[in-house]
Design a protein around this motif. Sequence first.
Motif, mmCIF file in Angstrom:
data_model
loop_
_atom_site.group_PDB
_atom_site.id
_atom_site.type_symbol
_atom_site.label_atom_id
_atom_site.label_comp_id
_atom_site.label_asym_id
_atom_site.label_seq_id
_atom_site.Cartn_x
_atom_site.Cartn_y
_atom_site.Cartn_z
ATOM 1 N N ALA A 64 -0.230 -5.542 15.023
ATOM 2 C CA ALA A 64 -0.447 -4.814 13.766
ATOM 3 C C ALA A 64 0.350 -5.427 12.617
ATOM 4 C CB ALA A 64 -0.061 -3.348 13.943
ATOM 5 N N TYR A 65 1.231 -6.374 12.922
ATOM 6 C CA TYR A 65 2.108 -6.943 11.890
ATOM 7 C C TYR A 65 1.882 -8.450 11.696
ATOM 8 C CZ TYR A 65 4.509 -2.481 12.451
ATOM 9 O OH TYR A 65 4.800 -1.135 12.509
ATOM 10 N N VAL A 66 0.699 -8.949 12.068
ATOM 11 C CA VAL A 66 0.498 -10.397 11.924
ATOM 12 C C VAL A 66 0.074 -10.784 10.508
ATOM 13 C CG1 VAL A 66 -0.001 -10.799 14.367
ATOM 14 C CG2 VAL A 66 -1.894 -10.434 12.775
ATOM 15 N N LEU A 92 12.011 -10.706 13.466
ATOM 16 C CA LEU A 92 12.029 -9.247 13.445
ATOM 17 C C LEU A 92 11.315 -8.717 12.208
ATOM 18 C CD1 LEU A 92 13.328 -6.562 14.601
ATOM 19 C CD2 LEU A 92 15.172 -6.955 12.935
ATOM 20 N N VAL A 93 10.335 -7.844 12.413
ATOM 21 C CA VAL A 93 9.760 -7.101 11.289
ATOM 22 C C VAL A 93 10.492 -5.766 11.204
ATOM 23 C CG1 VAL A 93 7.744 -5.729 10.612
ATOM 24 C CG2 VAL A 93 7.474 -8.154 11.117
ATOM 25 N N VAL A 94 10.962 -5.429 9.993
ATOM 26 C CA VAL A 94 11.567 -4.111 9.765
ATOM 27 C C VAL A 94 10.535 -3.269 9.022
ATOM 28 C CG1 VAL A 94 13.478 -2.829 8.735
ATOM 29 C CG2 VAL A 94 13.872 -5.130 9.644
ATOM 30 N N ASP A 95 9.895 -2.367 9.746
ATOM 31 C CA ASP A 95 8.889 -1.480 9.157
ATOM 32 C C ASP A 95 9.640 -0.341 8.471
ATOM 33 O OD1 ASP A 95 7.113 0.637 8.732
ATOM 34 O OD2 ASP A 95 5.872 0.132 10.471
ATOM 35 N N LEU A 96 9.439 -0.222 7.143
ATOM 36 C CA LEU A 96 10.237 0.728 6.357
ATOM 37 C C LEU A 96 9.611 2.126 6.292
ATOM 38 C CD1 LEU A 96 12.874 -0.296 5.109
ATOM 39 C CD2 LEU A 96 11.260 -2.179 5.149
ATOM 40 N N THR A 97 8.438 2.309 6.893
ATOM 41 C CA THR A 97 7.714 3.562 6.644
ATOM 42 C C THR A 97 8.393 4.798 7.250
ATOM 43 O OG1 THR A 97 6.262 3.105 8.519
ATOM 44 C CG2 THR A 97 5.463 2.462 6.322
ATOM 45 N N GLY A 98 9.424 4.570 8.078
ATOM 46 C CA GLY A 98 10.194 5.716 8.570
ATOM 47 C C GLY A 98 11.156 6.261 7.511
ATOM 48 N N GLY A 121 8.901 0.938 -2.001
ATOM 49 C CA GLY A 121 9.664 -0.313 -1.854
ATOM 50 C C GLY A 121 8.772 -1.527 -2.074
ATOM 51 N N GLY A 122 7.521 -1.443 -1.587
ATOM 52 C CA GLY A 122 6.563 -2.538 -1.792
ATOM 53 C C GLY A 122 6.194 -2.690 -3.262
ATOM 54 N N TYR A 123 6.059 -1.571 -3.958
ATOM 55 C CA TYR A 123 5.791 -1.651 -5.414
ATOM 56 C C TYR A 123 6.857 -2.519 -6.083
ATOM 57 C CZ TYR A 123 2.965 2.802 -5.464
ATOM 58 O OH TYR A 123 2.035 3.778 -5.284
ATOM 59 N N VAL A 124 8.126 -2.211 -5.743
ATOM 60 C CA VAL A 124 9.247 -2.875 -6.420
ATOM 61 C C VAL A 124 9.386 -4.321 -5.924
ATOM 62 C CG1 VAL A 124 11.754 -2.841 -6.764
ATOM 63 C CG2 VAL A 124 10.458 -0.689 -6.788
ATOM 64 N N ALA A 125 9.308 -4.482 -4.596
ATOM 65 C CA ALA A 125 9.538 -5.819 -4.015
ATOM 66 C C ALA A 125 8.497 -6.824 -4.491
ATOM 67 C CB ALA A 125 9.538 -5.733 -2.493
ATOM 68 N N TRP A 164 8.614 -4.825 5.925
ATOM 69 C CA TRP A 164 7.188 -4.458 5.923
ATOM 70 C C TRP A 164 7.069 -3.052 5.343
ATOM 71 C CZ3 TRP A 164 3.011 -7.294 8.182
ATOM 72 C CH2 TRP A 164 1.797 -6.620 8.212
ATOM 73 N N GLY A 165 6.311 -2.927 4.229
ATOM 74 C CA GLY A 165 6.090 -1.611 3.634
ATOM 75 C C GLY A 165 4.778 -1.045 4.129
ATOM 76 N N GLY A 166 3.763 -1.089 3.253
ATOM 77 C CA GLY A 166 2.442 -0.607 3.676
ATOM 78 C C GLY A 166 1.571 -1.729 4.211
ATOM 79 N N GLY A 167 2.024 -2.973 4.082
ATOM 80 C CA GLY A 167 1.210 -4.114 4.537
ATOM 81 C C GLY A 167 -0.032 -4.319 3.667
ATOM 82 N N SER A 168 -0.020 -3.774 2.452
ATOM 83 C CA SER A 168 -1.200 -3.885 1.581
ATOM 84 C C SER A 168 -1.145 -5.128 0.691
ATOM 85 C CB SER A 168 -1.312 -2.648 0.681
ATOM 86 O OG SER A 168 -0.290 -2.649 -0.302
ATOM 87 N N GLY A 169 -0.071 -5.882 0.782
ATOM 88 C CA GLY A 169 0.085 -7.057 -0.068
ATOM 89 C C GLY A 169 -1.062 -8.040 0.106
#
Length: 469
Positions: free
Chosen positions: A26-28, A94-100, A149-153, A77-82
């Motif tokens: 899911a993170y490729v 390592l992927v750090v999924d921030l959605t938590g 976070g994705g908006y800003v990053a 990794w935020g929403g992965g919509s990039g």
Amino acid sequence: MDQFRTDLVRELGEGAVTDAPERLDAYVTDTYWLGLHAQAEGEPLGRPELVVRPDHEAGVVSALRVAAEHRVPVVPWGGGSGTQGGAVPVRGGLVVDLTGLDRILEIDDCSYTVTCEAGLNGRVLERKLNERGLMLPHYPASSEWATVGGYVAARGSGVLSTRYGKIEDLVLSLRVVLAGGELIETVEVPRHAVGPELTQLFVGSEGTLGVITRVTLRIVPLPATRRFATVRFPTIGSGVDAIRRSLALGHRPSVVRMYDDEATRLALSPVVGEELDGVCAVLCFEGETGAVAAEAASTLALAREAGGRELDPVLAETWWQRRYDFYYPPHQPVLPSIWGTIDVVATYGKIEAVYDGLRAAVKEPYAGVDLELRMHFSHWYSWGTMIYARFVVPDGGGGPNAAALHDRIWADGLDAAFAAGGVMNDHHGVGLKLAPYMERQHGAALGAMRRIKAALDPDGIMNPGKLGF
Ligand SMILES: Cc1cc2nc3c(=O)[nH]c(=O)nc-3n(C[C@H](O)[C@H](O)[C@H](O)COP(=O)(O)OP(=O)(O)OC[C@H]3O[C@@H](n4cnc5c(N)ncnc54)[C@H](O)[C@@H]3O)c2cc1C
């Protein structure tokens, strides 16, 4: 990696760490066309070895500390919509999924600010603010998937930017975990003269300088009125001139989306349900009722002076209500089509030349592959505007070299835009896609950026391969 995994589990708990193959898949890739294409071909551009999904900031601190000890690459990794490949783990790790990290910590309706965790979904935040008569005036088309976070990053921009600004104008302060696990917080308000303003260093840094864990943003009351207008201009130049003069008077329409003829026919018409052609602009004015009436009347007078003809305002209102439809099938292409958006910006003096250059470089030479090129102008400033040039090759070029064709279209489009005096705007960020062009845009300043990167991330483990670092 075994010892790294053991250490991570000790710090974060077994439940927060995964290496299950179906979860890693899911993170490729994010929504970058080359990433989706490579995934479909069975050869993804990257794959993490481990994923963590902390539910508190301390978990991010621990994860980055352990990753630094083992010198393992870290990809936030935020929403992965990039759309740029920014979240693709090209070096594994390592992927750090921030959605938590999805809590709203404070809504201050005296100062009009909101503080939230970085993994909060954009649409959820908007709903909570709207319930209190407030809004975050950042409306990207991807808010359903994207995180704050994705908006800003990725230094994003939404449809109301002409009035309220882009994310860099809305962000007040940040908390960031640096490589190695040090947690820093930028000054609570961005207007001070006590040294450089560090917040903006992290806006657009795409995880290469640290992981954003908390964001404070400017919010506004919901507008009392929204007034819509639709105008058909005789030419691109006349439309640009009318809006330029409106902004010079100090007006700030919230939406100005001006479509060229091909975009009017292929993008705007199907969404608003009416067959339109020519250069058509949808406009929105919002805020206090009297001010809105005055601003709309003055801007529309300038549009008429420029030769513009008003069409039914309901078309613009329908556009507003259906503005997300553009991004779903059948309006959004799917593989094997090739698509991309060459997003460039220039001053008013150069923007028409950039438009003409893009059309000449990307449209005519690719007639053989039936390339569609839909261009619109959507974020306007007192000094200039941007062009969102969306290309689609409906059948993917019909051959095995789709990836090469994709890259060639990009190169031709950007060469033409630079030659005409434009620069890359890309409010989607840089990621992998635009990394090869960073030197062209920034020149020697890229060297200074690389030295900042090296100072903050000496082992080069923060989202390696992105931003041209
Ligand atoms: C259909 C569609 C429409 C879109 N429309 C718009 C639009 O109108 N405006 C716009 O600006 N963008 C748009 N985008 C692009 C994208 O949605 C934005 O860039 C969005 O801000 C990315 O957020 P995300 O949470 O999905 O980030 P991701 O895709 O997960 O990540 C984007 C980058 O930021 C990094 N990152 C993510 N979270 C953090 C964090 N907490 N700390 C540090 N780094 C982090 C990632 O490593 C990556 O480099 C669109 C995308 C799609 C698919």
